[in-house]
Design a protein around this motif. Structure first.
Motif, PDB file in Angstrom:
ATOM      1  N   SER A 135       0.833  -1.201   0.000  1.00  0.00           N
ATOM      2  CA  SER A 135       0.000   0.000   0.000  1.00  0.00           C
ATOM      3  C   SER A 135       0.868   1.250   0.000  1.00  0.00           C
ATOM      4  CB  SER A 135      -0.893  -0.014   1.250  1.00  0.00           C
ATOM      5  OG  SER A 135      -1.159   1.299   1.690  1.00  0.00           O
ATOM      6  N   GLU A 136       0.644   2.120  -0.987  1.00  0.00           N
ATOM      7  CA  GLU A 136       1.426   3.346  -1.073  1.00  0.00           C
ATOM      8  C   GLU A 136       1.138   4.233   0.137  1.00  0.00           C
ATOM      9  OE1 GLU A 136       4.045   4.395  -2.610  1.00  0.00           O
ATOM     10  OE2 GLU A 136       3.863   6.381  -1.699  1.00  0.00           O
ATOM     11  N   ALA A 137      -0.104   4.211   0.631  1.00  0.00           N
ATOM     12  CA  ALA A 137      -0.441   5.027   1.805  1.00  0.00           C
ATOM     13  C   ALA A 137       0.371   4.582   3.028  1.00  0.00           C
ATOM     14  CB  ALA A 137      -1.939   4.922   2.101  1.00  0.00           C
ATOM     15  N   GLN A 138       0.485   3.274   3.222  1.00  0.00           N
ATOM     16  CA  GLN A 138       1.263   2.786   4.367  1.00  0.00           C
ATOM     17  C   GLN A 138       2.742   3.106   4.175  1.00  0.00           C
ATOM     18  OE1 GLN A 138      -1.719   2.355   6.349  1.00  0.00           O
ATOM     19  NE2 GLN A 138      -0.020   1.373   7.434  1.00  0.00           N
ATOM     20  N   CYS A 139       3.221   2.987   2.939  1.00  0.00           N
ATOM     21  CA  CYS A 139       4.624   3.315   2.662  1.00  0.00           C
ATOM     22  C   CYS A 139       4.905   4.783   2.994  1.00  0.00           C
ATOM     23  CB  CYS A 139       4.960   3.026   1.200  1.00  0.00           C
ATOM     24  SG  CYS A 139       5.100   1.257   0.852  1.00  0.00           S
ATOM     25  N   GLN A 140       3.966   5.664   2.630  1.00  0.00           N
ATOM     26  CA  GLN A 140       4.152   7.085   2.912  1.00  0.00           C
ATOM     27  C   GLN A 140       4.193   7.328   4.422  1.00  0.00           C
ATOM     28  OE1 GLN A 140       5.053   9.336   0.641  1.00  0.00           O
ATOM     29  NE2 GLN A 140       5.407  10.620   2.430  1.00  0.00           N
ATOM     30  N   LEU A 141       3.359   6.586   5.149  1.00  0.00           N
ATOM     31  CA  LEU A 141       3.341   6.689   6.609  1.00  0.00           C
ATOM     32  C   LEU A 141       4.711   6.315   7.191  1.00  0.00           C
ATOM     33  CD1 LEU A 141       1.141   7.311   8.710  1.00  0.00           C
ATOM     34  CD2 LEU A 141       0.602   4.878   8.752  1.00  0.00           C
ATOM     35  N   VAL A 142       5.308   5.272   6.643  1.00  0.00           N
ATOM     36  CA  VAL A 142       6.637   4.838   7.102  1.00  0.00           C
ATOM     37  C   VAL A 142       7.663   5.946   6.860  1.00  0.00           C
ATOM     38  CG1 VAL A 142       8.507   3.179   6.735  1.00  0.00           C
ATOM     39  CG2 VAL A 142       6.134   2.390   6.739  1.00  0.00           C
ATOM     40  N   ARG A 143       7.582   6.548   5.670  1.00  0.00           N
ATOM     41  CA  ARG A 143       8.515   7.647   5.355  1.00  0.00           C
ATOM     42  C   ARG A 143       8.303   8.808   6.327  1.00  0.00           C
ATOM     43  NH1 ARG A 143       6.221   6.922   0.070  1.00  0.00           N
ATOM     44  NH2 ARG A 143       7.327   5.185  -0.920  1.00  0.00           N
TER      45      ARG A 143
END
Lengths: 345, 345
Positions: free
Chosen positions: B220-228
């Motif tokens: 999920s790109e949304a979860q990846c962005q959260l990690v960043r």
């Protein structure tokens, strides 16, 4: 596709980049790339799971079993039971070692090895099936197989028969890991005293030594007697390992309430996971070898009793496992005789 | 039966000596023995698995859900979903501590705790269900519960809301174990960046430190962005963890071919086991948290690629896990905001 150490370059179907084990069809062309090893295949050791399915589907008829094996391998480029997904291993002679691997593997051309990776991922090209032994699930063949760069194998022992080596190797992971996890003075419980369990017991007794304590558990009185004769346990409990609380109470009693440092479970029946967990002390280690182990029963069961433990998934391979198991068979006459009696000398 | 630390004395059916979790019916009499703790139950946190089944069976009707929960608990003396076998945990106040445990547990009467053992093994006596929150799967009750001598629990954090503490505790095992397994300088891969994965990432980054390397993987790109945004990974790979070979290639590239020392898998979809194994170096450790993990896929998969690894079954509990997870929420504003947004502040 670029050649890979896991043989991914031989996957034909599906085309989305899985590994050979997950593939439906792999390329069994009997010519090696520079990072592969060509084996002149001699015997397929089919798993009992897969062989029983073959016998059932073909009413035990040898010729029909032969025909089905040939058809499977022709269609898929490997042997994998269509019902159970199970495979086996094979024995053969090293015919050619790819140039990238020369000097990197301790093999010479002409040497006999058994592959330690499953037939379900091994490219296999069969010319003929010469014979089938329905008692030992062995299929004698003329054909070629490929070992990948990541493929593991074991050599035969010069001191033991080929049949004995094969039977021992089949369960060599369990004593191999036991040898690495058991330390001097440890209290060890081995649940199940079949082929794998007996080998684990010998190794546990040897590594824990005279300051340690080894407890064997099996529901069969015959197997318990074998453990006593082999001299590989301080205590032998003849009981059903599914009776989790009773197992805990006995181990508690025999360890004066400390419980075990290390528990290895080799029982192929369900619902013995909690016997491992309840027999083990807090911060101890439990190693699970049985394919009937259920992941969630281990995880949730351990949590449910509030224990903090190292819960380990056992695998069939650890470096040196063949050498460890051959040594056991040379050291322990009772265990060797048992293997010879059951699996042929 | 003699009173046992695992509550085996409360098992009513079957009568052959199983543990409360495996029992059909347990004794929920709200009076404690000397080795038990009485809890004034306040909230049942039903697992989403069990709550979805309740909603489905009752067409989402609150009153019918209430009636079914009351009927299950009346019949079995505990809450366990008849379809899925799943339970949950509960929150309540310590009402009375059995005399054997006084001075042995760090609890005082009146204190609020959450039980860390499953509702499927917790004797529960319900007088009334006052409310159900269908968004958070929380059931507000008047009733009593029993915590056994072996029962584990966690206190609420004085610095965080009760809702936040509960949401965090639900997955506290994963970061708790990660904290214990990751060492300075380690290369770590975290597969799945949901609730558990985010917490593991924070812990991995903290323990591996500036000499380590942390890689996060999520589809999920949304979860990846959260990690960043949370600053808890050196590299974020937005990809499907079921694509085992692609995961291996990316991890291989980012670690300059060494692969990871430690891989933790928190993904609740099937067929991601091999991504853990292929991303991990020989003699590395892989920890599996997902209940969708298949034991044989881990064991045979690792063997198939010829790796020697420590393969670990993750559990929801390790000593200090609640304190570790509360600390993460205090340290990392982005992760805390995410939890508040999803689970209520």
């Amino acid at each position: 596709m670029e050649k890979g150490k896991y043989g991914e370059h031989r996957v034909l179907q599906p085309s989305n980049g899985c590994l050979p084990q997950a593939a439906w069809k792999i390329d069994n062309t009997p010519e090696i790339l520079s990072n592969e090893i060509l084996i002149d295949a001699d015997i397929l050791n089919i798993t009992s799971t897969a062989f029983n399915a073959l016998k059932r589907r073909n009413n035990g008829d040898k010729e029909r079993i032969k025909a089905e094996i040939l058809a499977i391998v022709a269609e898929r480029g490997k042997f994998q039971c269509p019902d159970t997904g199970s495979g086996g291993m094979l024995v053969g002679r090293i015919e050619k070692i790819g140039e990238d691997l020369l000097g990197k593997v301790d093999l010479v051309e002409g040497e006999t090895i058994a592959t330690m990776v499953s037939l379900t991922l091994t490219p296999l090209f069969l010319q003929e099936i010469t014979e089938i032994d329905v008692d030992t699930d062995q299929v004698f063949v003329k054909g070629k197989a490929i070992l990948f760069e990541s493929g593991i194998y074991a050599k035969m022992s010069p001191h033991l028969s080929k049949a004995l080596c094969l039977a021992a190797m089949d369960v060599a992971g369990a004593p191999g890991w036991t040898a690495k996890y058991v330390h001097a003075g440890d209290k060890v419980v081995v649940i199940g005293t079949g082929k794998a369990g007996l080998l684990c017991l010998h190794e546990a007794k040897k590594r824990a030594g005279n300051t340690g304590l080894v407890i064997a558990i099996d529901s069969s009185e015959a197997q318990c007697q074998l453990v006593r004769d082999a001299g590989v346990a301080d205590h032998v409990l003849c009981m059903n390992a599914q009776d989790n609380l009773a197992v805990m109470r006995e181990v508690d009693r025999l360890t004066n309430g400390t419980l075990a440092d290390f528990v290895v479970n080799t029982v192929n029946t369900d619902s013995t996971e909690m016997s491992s967990i309840l027999s083990c002390k807090d911060h101890g280690k439990a190693l699970f070898f049985s394919m009937s182990t259920v992941f969630s029963k281990v995880a949730l069961g351990c949590e449910g009793v509030g224990k903090e433990m190292t819960l380990l998934v056992g695998t069939g391979y650890t470096k040196g496992h063949a050498e460890i198991v051959y040594q056991i068979l040379l050291e322990n006459d009772v265990i060797r005789s048992y293997f010879e009696r059951v699996y042929g000398g």
